[in-house]
Write an enzyme that holds these catalytic residues in place. Sequence first.
Site: not given
Length: 396
Positions: A35, A198, A354, A377
């Site tokens: 980053r 999930k 992620g 996200g």
Amino acid sequence: MNTIDQINFKDKKALIRVDFNVPLDKEFNITDDKRMRAAMPTITKILNDGGSVVLMSHLGRPKGGPEDKYSLKHILGDLSRMLDLEVKFATDCIGADAEKQAKNLFPGEVLLLENLRFHPQEEKGDVAFAEKLSKLGNVYVNDAFGTAHRAHASTTIIAQFFPNAKYFGYLMAEELKNAEKVNHGAAKPFTAIMGGAKVSDKILLIESLLDKVDNLIIGGGMAYTFAKAQGGEIGTSLLEEDRMALCLELMDKAKAKGVNLILPVDTVIADKFDNDAAKDQVDSGHIPADWMGLDIGTKSVELFTETIKNSKTLLWNGPMGVFEMANFEQGTKAIAEAVVAATKNGAFSLIGGGDSAAAIAKFGLEDEVSYVSTGGGALLEYMEGKELPGVKAIQS
């Protein structure tokens, strides 16, 4: 798009929102500086123009005030080495010291502010806090795609104080360009590879993708909820019982829309959640009572690879198994290699931040795909069709 290429920064002071939320070990060494490296082109352009730079970022999740382990002072040495100059540091992001240091910056100098989230007003999107930050520069640059989906003071609210001097940095512009290429300009066949734990985390994305993709591959923990919903036995594998009906609904929707939804046909199982657990491989939906699925099996790898190989656009978000454990990384690694092979064959591949970004980095394949997003996200929400507050603030 309002990018920094539209302005010469000579004698200007750029206040840049960067995403320096990097992982640190117990000795405060950076374990992944991607980053930070991603922000270098923007900072370098401004310095080369003859401008000065004030950097603001968050780090971690401090609880309502300063915490030493989340201080940005820990990254100061690395940042100075990356820029090959001594970066100055303000022990707070607002107040007298920050204002004085910013005011006294000469062209070519860089000031790093202390963690924005040491002030609860940052995450609340407080206008007065944003106004205090705005006093530290005369041009605002947002280069923090990873936080663009948050309407925080430094990512969104602050832009109103720079009505005619707000721009996207190079990273932000590149992220949007690549996301847009997949969202609205994907060459066919378009394959999305969804993994992770999930179904609930990916519902909106999956539903959005069903209108765009030709193939939807599902792996990772969420695949076991699909298997259970179809009457399979999944042992002690991950399960979202309340999402089983939704899984069947998504399968019906895919069929109705002519989307090829591909689920694992076999799975690597273990008798406990441990790298050194006993292993076996069984067909999907046939996991013994006290065992759990931790990776896709060899037949699934072949099935997924065949589809990936014949695709022209690839979006990958989420691992195929517990790739952090060496004995259960094979499925994720094989899919990463398939994506690389397709890319070499002319496909456009976007890796969705992620865990997917962590996986591709672990296998040393970052530079062999088209683009690795820095924002998990934010990219998901953009792909879902949501408006990102940090993007809208620059464009409006």
